[in-house]
Design an enzyme around this catalytic site. Structure first.
Site, PDB file in Angstrom:
ATOM      1  N   ASP A  90      -7.454  -1.687   3.826  1.00  0.00           N
ATOM      2  CA  ASP A  90      -6.489  -2.724   3.435  1.00  0.00           C
ATOM      3  C   ASP A  90      -6.846  -4.080   4.039  1.00  0.00           C
ATOM      4  O   ASP A  90      -6.283  -5.099   3.623  1.00  0.00           O
ATOM      5  CB  ASP A  90      -5.071  -2.344   3.883  1.00  0.00           C
ATOM      6  N   ASP A  99      -1.814  -0.718   6.079  1.00  0.00           N
ATOM      7  CA  ASP A  99      -1.998  -0.194   7.429  1.00  0.00           C
ATOM      8  C   ASP A  99      -3.400   0.337   7.705  1.00  0.00           C
ATOM      9  O   ASP A  99      -3.730   0.644   8.839  1.00  0.00           O
ATOM     10  CB  ASP A  99      -1.000   0.943   7.690  1.00  0.00           C
ATOM     11  N   ASP A 114       0.860  -1.172   0.000  1.00  0.00           N
ATOM     12  CA  ASP A 114       0.000   0.000   0.000  1.00  0.00           C
ATOM     13  C   ASP A 114       0.907   1.236   0.000  1.00  0.00           C
ATOM     14  O   ASP A 114       2.050   1.169   0.462  1.00  0.00           O
ATOM     15  CB  ASP A 114      -0.880  -0.021   1.254  1.00  0.00           C
TER      16      ASP A 114
END
Length: 438
Positions: free
Chosen positions: A316, A312, A113
């Site tokens: 996600d 995080d 990410d």
């Protein structure tokens, strides 16, 4: 929090890796087979052995049972697993299960990410581009008034910019977060939209020639956001999120370890590509809606790859659960941490490198232990059954068999304890090599 960490480590150390299940199944067949061989050895030596045949037969039967005891075989995996997971905890890495530890060894692709993982996740306001007739302080005040109830890092940057300017914010009404697009709210009787190009197009807002300007901002690694008031474009504000200090080196090391590194983000494609160029990532999945992140992980898995996902945020969590190994940044949300298999407490991407290295070192140690235990049992059985007696006159004593069996267990434990001295190694990126040469 400390009690929770201790519990996670204990649970993981008590779990079984998939290879241990195979070993248990082999041991389930091996033990009865040894008992049968012991009985057969007794019969053969009793019928054909030298006098006193009963004594020789008993020695062979007992020695066979002792030397083939699969203690080392049963200890090989748990000893390495316990040491490896403890090693991870010492390095700020919580590994939830032995399954995750074994799978991490076989990874060949990793999805990162962007916001909060590669970058700090604390962007700041950098640019304000206005439509003629608009006032900067008014636009920032309206934008910050809308964003102050949002939990997104980009929203925080706008609010902090307004606070630094001493602007007084209003209370928003009818606030709505539009996943993958932006936000909408009523502020002082005005309907304010803040979001990306997709949101403006969906709402039919004329971009007033600012689309090219937003592209240039994105090309510089900034995230542009359009602001519309009552259906009319008012301007573009841009925020920039700085890279974590070690992200570039961590990604370079992952690539040198043979992993394909992919960046996935809901940000616009130009900004995503700009960040990717800075850290050396070739494959970028941009403008991905939160509900599509897990699907993108699945697409890589359908390519035949073992995929890890590092993230995080709340959005996600589905992707972390879908991945073969989910790794959550410890500074992120509780939902992401709960959905992950591995938690990186320090919040650094170097933790991903260390986690994979620990996995590879631990599984290598497991294979060494299993190889040693199998070779020991394979070589020891024929000697215990007296195969060497007709040629060399050697018959193994039960006392020596007990000593040898104990030595095999000590060897497995000693090899597993070698992991305690393991240290993470960071491969140098090209830039670091140049610095070292200088």
């Amino acid at each position: 929090a400390l009690a929770s960490i201790i519990r996670l480590v204990q649970d993981a150390q008590g779990s079984k890796v998939p290879i241990q299940r195979i070993v248990d199944r082999v041991s389930g067949y091996f033990t009865p087979a040894v008992m049968i061989l012991s009985i057969m050895g007794f019969i053969v030596w009793y019928d054909f052995g030298p006098s006193p045949s009963l004594a020789y037969a008993l020695i062979v039967a007992v020695t066979t049972l002792i030397i083939a005891c699969p203690c080392a075989l049963g200890m090989a995996t748990p000893m390495s697993l316990t040491t490896g997971i403890g090693l991870g905890a010492q390095n700020g890495i919580l590994i939830r299960s032995g399954d995750a530890l074994q799978t991490a060894e076989r990874l060949n692709a990793i999805i990162l990410d962007k916001t909060g993982t590669i970058t700090h996740g604390k962007p700041s306001l950098t640019d304000v581009v206005l439509v003629p007739g608009q006032v900067e302080t008014v636009i920032i005040t309206l934008a910050a008034s809308v964003e102050k109830v949002s939990e997104h890092p980009l929203a925080l940057a706008i609010v902090e910019a307004a606070q630094m300017r001493g602007l007084i914010l209003s209370e928003p009404h009818e606030f709505e977060a539009i996943p993958g697009h932006g936000v909408s709210a009523i502020v002082e009787g005005l309907r304010v939209l803040i979001g990306n190009l997709k949101l403006m197009r969906r709402e039919g807002v004329d971009l007033n020639g600012l689309e090219d300007k937003s592209r240039r901002l994105a090309d510089n690694g900034k995230t542009p956001m359009f602001i519309a008031i009552d259906g009319e474009l008012a301007g573009v504000i841009a925020v920039a999120d700085t890279l974590k200090d070690d992200s570039k080196d961590a990604i370079s090391t992952l690539r040198e370890m043979g992993l394909e590194v992919v960046m996935m983000t809901g940000d616009n494609e130009r900004t995503a590509n700009a960040i990717a160029r800075q850290v050396g990532i070739d494959r970028v999945l941009a403008e991905v809606l939160p509900q599509d992140k897990a699907f993108n992980v699945q697409k890589l898995q359908l390519e035949g790859k073992k995929v890890a996902m590092v993230g995080d945020g709340i959005n996600d969590a589905p992707a972390l659960a879908q991945a073969d190994v989910g790794m959550a940044i410890g500074t992120g949300t509780d939902v992401a941490i709960e959905a992950s298999d591995i938690t990186l407490i320090k919040g650094s991407l170097l933790g991903v490198v260390t986690a994979i290295q620990i996995s590879r070192a631990t599984m290598k140690n497991v294979y060494q232990n299993l190889f040693g235990a199998f070779i020991y049992n394979t070589a020891g059985l024929p000697i215990a059954l007296g195969v060497l007696y007709p040629f060399l006159g050697i018959l193994l004593s039960p006392l020596l068999a007990a000593l040898a069996m104990s030595f095999s267990s000590v060897t497995v434990i000693s090899n597993a304890n070698r992991l305690r001295s393991w240290k993470p190694t960071q491969l140098m990126s090209t830039s670091n090599e140049m610095e070292a040469i200088k």
